[in-house]
Design a protein around this motif. Structure first.
Motif, PDB file in Angstrom:
ATOM      1  N   SER A   6      -9.259   9.341  -1.254  1.00 29.10           N
ATOM      2  CA  SER A   6      -8.671  10.279  -0.302  1.00 29.10           C
ATOM      3  C   SER A   6      -7.821   9.522   0.699  1.00 29.10           C
ATOM      4  N   GLY A   7      -7.053  10.270   1.496  1.00 31.33           N
ATOM      5  CA  GLY A   7      -6.308   9.654   2.583  1.00 31.33           C
ATOM      6  C   GLY A   7      -4.818   9.550   2.378  1.00 31.33           C
ATOM      7  N   LEU A  19      -6.487   4.705   3.144  1.00 33.03           N
ATOM      8  CA  LEU A  19      -7.103   5.325   1.973  1.00 33.03           C
ATOM      9  C   LEU A  19      -8.585   4.979   1.951  1.00 33.03           C
ATOM     10  N   ALA A  20      -9.372   5.923   1.489  1.00 30.86           N
ATOM     11  CA  ALA A  20     -10.806   5.705   1.343  1.00 30.86           C
ATOM     12  C   ALA A  20     -11.209   5.993  -0.092  1.00 30.86           C
ATOM     13  N   CYS A  95      -8.261   4.120  -6.790  1.00 36.51           N
ATOM     14  CA  CYS A  95      -9.260   3.081  -6.600  1.00 36.51           C
ATOM     15  C   CYS A  95     -10.035   2.923  -7.908  1.00 36.51           C
ATOM     16  N   ALA A  96     -10.640   1.760  -8.057  1.00 35.85           N
ATOM     17  CA  ALA A  96     -11.349   1.466  -9.293  1.00 35.85           C
ATOM     18  C   ALA A  96     -12.539   0.568  -9.012  1.00 35.85           C
ATOM     19  N   GLY A 110      -6.298   9.946  -8.449  1.00 34.71           N
ATOM     20  CA  GLY A 110      -5.220   9.412  -7.640  1.00 34.71           C
ATOM     21  C   GLY A 110      -4.998  10.184  -6.359  1.00 34.71           C
ATOM     22  N   THR A 111      -4.418   9.508  -5.387  1.00 33.81           N
ATOM     23  CA  THR A 111      -4.013  10.152  -4.146  1.00 33.81           C
ATOM     24  C   THR A 111      -2.562   9.757  -3.877  1.00 33.81           C
TER      25      THR A 111
END
Length: 117
Positions: A6-7, A19-20, A95-96, A110-111
């Protein structure tokens, strides 16, 4: 481990976003956390990563000094602080969870990050 990113958002050049990446599951702390991005027409690339011990970090040259990767294992969350954003940072960010063998075991959704000039 399941990840939720998110973010993202729309920001002007020079602005900032954080981003979080929230993880569920008890094994989050055993993974390195990586942040990837994919711009239209380009391949997905690793932008930054942090080891499970919170000691070792990595980032690509184009974001050094502008992006900071961190994590809070107590909160099962990874972060990517992005400052001095540029239009070329526009991409979908993912993120991964990266295993000790270097493979991606889990992806977050994705964001979108859009930087206007």
């Amino acid at each position: 481990v399941q990840l939720q990113a998110s973010g993202g958002g729309l920001v002007q050049a020079g602005g900032s976003l954080r981003l979080a990446c929230a993880a569920s599951g008890r094994t989050f702390s055993s993974y390195a956390v990586g942040w990837f991005r994919q711009a239209p027409g380009k391949e997905r690339e690793l932008v930054a990563a942090i080891s499970w011990t919170n000691v070792i970090t990595y980032s690509i040259d184009s974001v050094k000094g502008r992006f900071t990767v961190s994590r809070d294992n107590a909160k099962n969350t990874g972060y990517l602080q992005m400052d001095s954003l540029k239009p070329e940072d526009t991409a979908v960010y993912y993120c991964a969870a990266i295993s000790t063998g270097g493979s991606v075991d889990s992806w977050g959704q994705g964001t979108q990050v859009t930087v206007s000039s």
